[in-house]
Each structure stands twice: as C-alpha cells, then as structure tokens.
Motif scaffolding. Structure first.
Motif, PDB file in Angstrom:
ATOM      1  N   ALA A  66       0.628  -1.123  -0.169  1.00 60.00           N
ATOM      2  CA  ALA A  66       0.050  -0.046  -0.131  1.00 60.00           C
ATOM      3  C   ALA A  66       0.797   1.247  -0.113  1.00 60.00           C
ATOM      4  O   ALA A  66       0.435   2.324   0.082  1.00 60.00           O
ATOM      5  CB  ALA A  66      -0.919   0.183   1.185  1.00 60.00           C
ATOM      6  N   VAL A  67       2.101   1.145   0.189  1.00 58.13           N
ATOM      7  CA  VAL A  67       2.858   2.610  -0.088  1.00 58.13           C
ATOM      8  C   VAL A  67       2.849   2.915  -1.478  1.00 58.13           C
ATOM      9  O   VAL A  67       3.207   2.273  -2.520  1.00 58.13           O
ATOM     10  CB  VAL A  67       4.510   1.929   0.138  1.00 58.13           C
ATOM     11  CG1 VAL A  67       5.539   3.130  -0.066  1.00 58.13           C
ATOM     12  CG2 VAL A  67       4.575   1.570   1.691  1.00 58.13           C
ATOM     13  N   THR A  68       2.831   4.262  -1.502  1.00 56.73           N
ATOM     14  CA  THR A  68       2.617   4.850  -2.870  1.00 56.73           C
ATOM     15  C   THR A  68       3.707   5.583  -3.197  1.00 56.73           C
ATOM     16  O   THR A  68       3.770   5.837  -4.580  1.00 56.73           O
ATOM     17  CB  THR A  68       1.062   5.883  -2.952  1.00 56.73           C
ATOM     18  OG1 THR A  68       1.373   6.854  -1.587  1.00 56.73           O
ATOM     19  CG2 THR A  68      -0.021   5.119  -2.510  1.00 56.73           C
ATOM     20  N   SER A  69       4.525   6.124  -2.432  1.00 57.15           N
ATOM     21  CA  SER A  69       5.680   6.751  -2.870  1.00 57.15           C
ATOM     22  C   SER A  69       6.927   6.469  -1.624  1.00 57.15           C
ATOM     23  O   SER A  69       6.661   6.319  -0.560  1.00 57.15           O
ATOM     24  CB  SER A  69       5.549   8.368  -2.970  1.00 57.15           C
ATOM     25  OG  SER A  69       5.239   8.808  -1.860  1.00 57.15           O
TER      26      SER A  69
ATOM     27  N   GLY B 180       7.693  -5.874  -4.382  1.00 60.02           N
ATOM     28  CA  GLY B 180       6.503  -5.854  -4.266  1.00 60.02           C
ATOM     29  C   GLY B 180       5.682  -4.700  -3.921  1.00 60.02           C
ATOM     30  O   GLY B 180       4.580  -4.956  -3.408  1.00 60.02           O
ATOM     31  N   CYS B 181       6.475  -3.544  -3.648  1.00 63.82           N
ATOM     32  CA  CYS B 181       5.722  -2.354  -3.250  1.00 63.82           C
ATOM     33  C   CYS B 181       5.093  -1.769  -4.655  1.00 63.82           C
ATOM     34  O   CYS B 181       5.280  -1.206  -5.339  1.00 63.82           O
ATOM     35  CB  CYS B 181       6.600  -1.304  -2.914  1.00 63.82           C
ATOM     36  SG  CYS B 181       7.436  -1.551  -1.293  1.00 63.82           S
ATOM     37  N   LYS B 182       3.726  -2.376  -4.926  1.00 63.51           N
ATOM     38  CA  LYS B 182       3.192  -2.199  -6.193  1.00 63.51           C
ATOM     39  C   LYS B 182       2.516  -1.059  -6.488  1.00 63.51           C
ATOM     40  O   LYS B 182       2.256  -0.668  -7.854  1.00 63.51           O
ATOM     41  CB  LYS B 182       2.110  -3.359  -6.278  1.00 63.51           C
ATOM     42  CG  LYS B 182       2.548  -4.900  -6.396  1.00 63.51           C
ATOM     43  CD  LYS B 182       1.413  -6.010  -6.372  1.00 63.51           C
ATOM     44  CE  LYS B 182       1.938  -7.500  -6.149  1.00 63.51           C
ATOM     45  NZ  LYS B 182       1.215  -8.403  -6.042  1.00 63.51           N
TER      46      LYS B 182
ATOM     47  N   TYR C 106      11.755  -5.314  -7.431  1.00 59.01           N
ATOM     48  CA  TYR C 106      11.211  -6.484  -8.242  1.00 59.01           C
ATOM     49  C   TYR C 106       9.661  -6.204  -8.039  1.00 59.01           C
ATOM     50  O   TYR C 106       8.814  -5.899  -7.068  1.00 59.01           O
ATOM     51  CB  TYR C 106      11.526  -7.782  -7.673  1.00 59.01           C
ATOM     52  CG  TYR C 106      11.044  -8.968  -8.199  1.00 59.01           C
ATOM     53  CD1 TYR C 106       9.716  -9.483  -8.578  1.00 59.01           C
ATOM     54  CD2 TYR C 106      12.000  -9.872  -8.426  1.00 59.01           C
ATOM     55  CE1 TYR C 106       9.455 -10.397  -9.313  1.00 59.01           C
ATOM     56  CE2 TYR C 106      11.613 -11.372  -9.174  1.00 59.01           C
ATOM     57  CZ  TYR C 106      10.217 -11.320  -9.751  1.00 59.01           C
ATOM     58  OH  TYR C 106       9.896 -12.400 -10.197  1.00 59.01           O
ATOM     59  N   ASN C 107       8.813  -6.229  -9.013  1.00 55.66           N
ATOM     60  CA  ASN C 107       7.275  -5.850  -9.272  1.00 55.66           C
ATOM     61  C   ASN C 107       6.815  -4.719  -8.565  1.00 55.66           C
ATOM     62  O   ASN C 107       5.781  -4.672  -8.129  1.00 55.66           O
ATOM     63  CB  ASN C 107       6.890  -7.369  -8.648  1.00 55.66           C
ATOM     64  CG  ASN C 107       5.073  -7.425  -8.926  1.00 55.66           C
ATOM     65  OD1 ASN C 107       4.840  -6.908 -10.168  1.00 55.66           O
ATOM     66  ND2 ASN C 107       4.440  -8.038  -8.110  1.00 55.66           N
TER      67      ASN C 107
ATOM     68  N   ASP D 214       9.796  -6.947 -13.830  1.00 56.45           N
ATOM     69  CA  ASP D 214       8.312  -6.801 -13.859  1.00 56.45           C
ATOM     70  C   ASP D 214       7.865  -5.535 -13.452  1.00 56.45           C
ATOM     71  O   ASP D 214       6.712  -5.275 -12.837  1.00 56.45           O
ATOM     72  CB  ASP D 214       7.772  -7.666 -12.545  1.00 56.45           C
ATOM     73  CG  ASP D 214       7.857  -9.277 -13.275  1.00 56.45           C
ATOM     74  OD1 ASP D 214       7.962  -9.392 -14.478  1.00 56.45           O
ATOM     75  OD2 ASP D 214       7.712 -10.200 -12.448  1.00 56.45           O
ATOM     76  N   CYS D 215       8.772  -4.422 -13.616  1.00 54.26           N
ATOM     77  CA  CYS D 215       8.242  -2.880 -13.390  1.00 54.26           C
ATOM     78  C   CYS D 215       7.619  -2.477 -14.802  1.00 54.26           C
ATOM     79  O   CYS D 215       8.289  -1.992 -15.866  1.00 54.26           O
ATOM     80  CB  CYS D 215       9.456  -2.106 -12.970  1.00 54.26           C
ATOM     81  SG  CYS D 215      10.058  -2.507 -11.525  1.00 54.26           S
TER      82      CYS D 215
END
Length: 318
Positions: free
Chosen positions: A79-82, A99-101, A121-122, A145-146
């Motif tokens: 849920a981290v946005t920045s 995984g900080c999507k 990653y991702n 996977d970015c």
C-alpha cells in the motif's frame, strides 16, 4: 523470531521515539495491520525484514540520516505509494522494496552506489526509472516486472555492471537513455520490452556504432542525441504551498531552502518579517541540469512544500 513479535500483529499505528537510532532485524515483520509509521529524526539504520509484509499506507518517508536499509526491509508493503529515500544512503539491499506495487515515482539519491538483487522487483506502477550517476552496480532482477516503466535512464559511469534480467519484463518501455559512450555490458534479456525495434536507445553523439555492434544493444533502435539543457523551474506559491513547474519532459527538481540574513535596527516594538529563500533547478534523464531559479517568500506565506522528497533535495511534483 516471529513468535517474539507476535504482540505486534494488531498494531495499526507506530510512533518510534527519538532515542531510537536503530531498528533491528525482523522488528515488525508480518505486522499486517500496521498502516502508519513515524520515524525518529536520528534514525540511522533499518534492519533486515524490519517491516516486511506491513500494510504501510501512502508515502513512506525515511529520515535523512539513515545510511543503511537491510534486505527485504519493506518487501510486500503493497500500500506504499511513494518512497522518500535518505540523502546518505549508499546501498539498497536485496529485495528491499520488492512488491511495493503502488509506487508510481522513484527518485534515488546521488549518494547511492549499489542497487541490490530484486530491490524493486514487481514495483509495477513505476512510470520511469532513473539511476543516478553514482551507481556502479545494478543487481540481478533489480527492476524486473516494472511493466509500466516507459523510460529508463542509466548512469554514465563506464564501469557500470548490470545483473542478469535487471529490467526484464518491462513490456512498455519505449525509451532507454544510456549516457555512457561505451555500451554497458548486457545480454539479450537484461531489458525486455514488448518490441525492441520500437524501443529507442538514446546514446551520446559519436557512439551509435559502438552500441549497434554490442551484444544486447544491437536489436534496439539506436539514436544519437546531444544532451539538452533543462528549462529552469518556475517557483510559485499556490494555496500556501510551493510548487515547481517546467516545460522539460519528465522534469524533477532539486531545491534548497534557507533563511535570508537580515541586518537592521529596531526599537523592539515593531515586528520583524523573516524571509525564506527557495532555490531550485530542473533535472531530467540525461539532460544537462537547468540554471538555478530563486524566489523569496515571507515566512508567514509558507505552509509546506508539496512533492515526493528524498532527502537529496529532489522533488517529483504531481
């Protein structure tokens, strides 16, 4: 170790006291209800797996004195946005932000020398990736996977090493900026856009032949490009907040804030109006930095500065 920290399973908000300068390994690993963290200003290190799997929501602001962040420290914080990274950070460990999507923008500090394996990653919402010139090593799978990163800017260092599949599966990348006259060593799958022939690699004037003959690069559309100078930023005050703007594509901003020295006399009965001086310049990819723009404001005018700040005085203005 997980059993030791089971007490934190229901923790939702965390304020860490100013006496703490080190967060140990696994400190809050798996605290899946934790959404808000306030770090102390004197914090200098964050251990391995410290916040892995937490539900930290919104911006993640890491204090400027932190010089070490352990591997997997913020892995799967979805849920981290920045992320605001500290100005003294030298190494980003393996899988630190894997995984900080929801991260859409990322500014890496100019102190950084190494990006670990699978570090981002991702991070599938990233729109662009810019690696500072200080970086000498990009680990394996670092930005795999970015998928939405449309532009990638590499550092100019001739001794840069890039791990295998570092930018693999970045399907929508259309531009890669490589400012080194010597092509960095890569293989066929270091980058993997959907169609390599539609992805342009911008290189310094006089180096296209070297890139077209280099393994890993020759399948791309190689274009020589002189470095352009960024447009100096406009510094405006809107709704009590400072904003930076420029017509330069993919502009970001480095800035400084200082009090203006005033020498005068007073009877002691009248007020003294303090002045704040904002200086800023524009950076963008491999472009030349803009001239510095400066503007003064009275202290009473200012509430804050809006943007994603990483301690290296760089801002992404939304």
């Amino acid at each position: 170790m997980k059993k030791k920290y089971k007490v934190f399973n229901d923790l939702k908000e965390l304020v860490i006291g100013n006496s703490v300068n080190c967060i140990p390994d696994n400190a809050f690993n798996g605290a899946s209800e934790l959404t808000t963290i306030t770090f102390p200003e004197n914090l200098d290190s964050i251990g391995k797996n410290a916040f892995k799997g937490c539900n930290i929501t919104g911006p993640l602001n890491i204090p400027s004195k932190v010089s070490y962040i352990g591997s997997n420290a913020f892995e799967d914080c979805e849920a981290v946005t920045s992320i605001t990274l500290p100005k003294n950070l030298r190494v980003i460990g393996n899988s630190t932000f894997k995984g900080c999507k929801l991260i859409t923008s990322l500014i890496l500090p100019s102190s950084l020398s190494e990006i670990g394996d699978s570090a981002f990653y991702n991070c599938s919402k990233l729109q662009s990736i810019t690696i500072p010139n200080s970086v000498r090593h990009i680990g394996e799978f670092a930005f795999i996977d970015c998928v939405n990163a449309k532009t990638i800017t590499l550092p100019s260092s001739a001794d840069l090493s890039i791990g295998k599949r570092a930018f693999f599966n970045n399907f929508y990348t259309t531009a890669i900026y490589s400012p080194s006259p010597l092509p960095p060593a890569i293989d066929f799958v270091t980058f993997y856009p959907e169609d390599k022939s539609l992805c342009t690699v911008y290189v310094p004037v006089g180096s296209a032949t070297a890139y077209k003959g280099a393994d890993g690069w020759k399948d791309y559309n190689i274009v020589e490009k002189n470095s352009e100078t960024c447009e100096a930023p406009k510094i405006t005050l809107e709704g009590g907040k400072i904003r930076f703007s420029s017509n330069t594509l993919n502009a970001r901003y480095r800035y400084s804030v200082r009090m203006k020295e005033i020498e005068s006399e007073t009877s002691g009965n009248e007020g003294i109006e303090a002045k704040i001086v904002i200086s800023a310049y524009t950076i963008a990819g491999s472009n030349t930095d803009s001239p510095v723009a400066t503007r003064e404001f009275s202290l009473d005018e200012l509430i804050g500065i809006e943007g994603d700040v990483n301690g290296d005085n760089e801002v992404n203005v939304s």
